[in-house]
Enzyme design. Sequence first.
Site, PDB file in Angstrom:
ATOM      1  N   GLU A  61       0.788  -1.213   0.088  1.00 50.84           N
ATOM      2  CA  GLU A  61       0.163   0.007   0.043  1.00 50.84           C
ATOM      3  C   GLU A  61       0.918   1.279  -0.101  1.00 50.84           C
ATOM      4  O   GLU A  61       0.611   2.186  -0.521  1.00 50.84           O
ATOM      5  CB  GLU A  61      -0.986  -0.034   1.244  1.00 50.84           C
ATOM      6  CG  GLU A  61      -1.929  -1.172   1.274  1.00 50.84           C
ATOM      7  CD  GLU A  61      -1.491  -2.566   1.621  1.00 50.84           C
ATOM      8  OE1 GLU A  61      -2.206  -3.501   1.308  1.00 50.84           O
ATOM      9  OE2 GLU A  61      -0.225  -2.737   1.962  1.00 50.84           O
ATOM     10  N   PRO A 271      12.209 -12.943  -1.297  1.00 51.10           N
ATOM     11  CA  PRO A 271      11.101 -13.067  -0.326  1.00 51.10           C
ATOM     12  C   PRO A 271      10.251 -11.870   0.001  1.00 51.10           C
ATOM     13  O   PRO A 271      10.707 -10.819   0.091  1.00 51.10           O
ATOM     14  CB  PRO A 271      11.996 -13.860   0.841  1.00 51.10           C
ATOM     15  CG  PRO A 271      13.269 -14.343   0.357  1.00 51.10           C
ATOM     16  CD  PRO A 271      13.319 -13.251  -0.683  1.00 51.10           C
ATOM     17  N   ARG A 272       8.864 -12.008   0.295  1.00 47.55           N
ATOM     18  CA  ARG A 272       8.136 -10.993   0.695  1.00 47.55           C
ATOM     19  C   ARG A 272       8.525 -10.189   1.822  1.00 47.55           C
ATOM     20  O   ARG A 272       8.667  -9.086   2.000  1.00 47.55           O
ATOM     21  CB  ARG A 272       6.678 -11.373   0.884  1.00 47.55           C
ATOM     22  CG  ARG A 272       5.861 -10.356   0.988  1.00 47.55           C
ATOM     23  CD  ARG A 272       5.580  -9.273  -0.070  1.00 47.55           C
ATOM     24  NE  ARG A 272       4.355  -8.346   0.289  1.00 47.55           N
ATOM     25  CZ  ARG A 272       4.112  -7.294  -0.525  1.00 47.55           C
ATOM     26  NH1 ARG A 272       4.732  -7.257  -1.602  1.00 47.55           N
ATOM     27  NH2 ARG A 272       3.218  -6.427  -0.099  1.00 47.55           N
ATOM     28  N   GLY A 312      13.332  -2.288  -0.816  1.00 47.16           N
ATOM     29  CA  GLY A 312      13.315  -1.103  -1.843  1.00 47.16           C
ATOM     30  C   GLY A 312      13.983  -1.245  -3.151  1.00 47.16           C
ATOM     31  O   GLY A 312      13.859  -0.169  -3.846  1.00 47.16           O
ATOM     32  N   GLU A 340       3.733  -3.891 -11.999  1.00 46.43           N
ATOM     33  CA  GLU A 340       4.937  -3.372 -11.914  1.00 46.43           C
ATOM     34  C   GLU A 340       5.633  -4.224 -13.124  1.00 46.43           C
ATOM     35  O   GLU A 340       6.542  -3.570 -13.690  1.00 46.43           O
ATOM     36  CB  GLU A 340       5.733  -3.518 -10.506  1.00 46.43           C
ATOM     37  CG  GLU A 340       5.019  -2.699  -9.371  1.00 46.43           C
ATOM     38  CD  GLU A 340       5.595  -3.122  -8.203  1.00 46.43           C
ATOM     39  OE1 GLU A 340       6.064  -4.202  -7.947  1.00 46.43           O
ATOM     40  OE2 GLU A 340       5.174  -2.119  -7.303  1.00 46.43           O
TER      41      GLU A 340
END
Length: 424
Positions: A61, A271-272, A312, A340
């Site tokens: 978000e 990985p998230r 990032g 994306e």
Amino acid sequence: MPRLIYSVIFYLLTPVILLRLLYRAIKAPAYAGRWFERFGFFTPSDSCKDIIWLHAVSVGETLAAVPLVKALQAKYPDHRLLITCMTPTGSERITAAFGDSVDHCYAPYDAPDAVARFLKRVQPKMLIIMETELWPNTVAACCKRQIPVILANARLSEKSARGYGRVSGLSSPMFSQLTAVAAQHGDDGARFTALGLPAENLHISGNIKFDLDLSIQIRQSAAALRQQWSGSSQRPIFLAASTHRGEDEIILQAFSLIKQSVNDALLVLVPRHPERFNQVGDLCLEAGFSLARRSNNDLTDTADILLGDTMGELMTFFGACDIAFVGGSLVANGGHNMIEPAAWGKPTLSGLSVFNFAEVSRLLAEAGGLSLVENAAALAEAVITLIKNPEQAQQMGRQAQQIAEANRGALDRLLVVIDNSLSG
């Protein structure tokens, strides 16, 4: 009465919530800090400016909110933005993206005293909530103080709608108190109105994630990274992004099959959640692969896998790869943002669990820019086919990019909704 019962239960569960924070702090120490903010103890840095409060629960978000925040800063220079989130990773992204150009803290827990304390200290002129992070006491407290509440880039899956429907005594008053909902799609909007949102407060604005900006700087960084990874041999780069627990094993199974056909392929595995970086690294080694780490700036010349253990950089990684798989979709998590890689013109793959991006995945799949796979074998087959047929991969990427470009404009429509609510 339902909200009173909810509040009592919330207070009773507060010790459990705090214990959970301590438990999570074992793997992610940042969860142990700044608890006072979670109870509403925060003071804005500039008391002379009116506050626009924007809440983005976590990383996804926050990234989606970047163009919105920049647009709000340009449109309302006499206001100060306060951005809240719930997780340390979201906090890191907010700081990295905006620095001191905005105020930032954790959102208060949805306990009446914490919310009241926060609103008294901040006195926001508006609350903008990204996507679906709705809290009954927060919405009610803002409504009582005549603070407009906008649900921006709103989405509501059938599963979530059924959940709200089961507690309609609590959720219906909350939906009825929303000043405006800017929904991503008509199906989302219909679910909101069915749950109690007044029809006149619904706006179908589209998905602002299509309005992302690929700056010259990020394009240059991606090109440099691609050259570094592919090397003189131009080895193919397969990116598996935002993977979840239980999904990495499937990716590694697929990569074993890929290596049998395309031996020089490089897997970039991201990985998230950062607390899983080391665990996933161990899985790669246990599977018999040689491993490089992005955080160490390791060379990838002789590595089978590059572990993307930094924060990032994912947007840059999408620009540097040849083929992108978007995670959270081979497990029942609902998927992540496939816009994306599409914006970069990359052939995009995903598992079947895409309810978080149902409309986006439909658009991309129908256009031929997204392929859905159900298991490791199907994923491996799709990647091998694209590597061995570069013209097909390029065509798939172009089709994905066309969808990304065609659906821009949601941000402008959302800004109209915000402006009307703020001035009205």
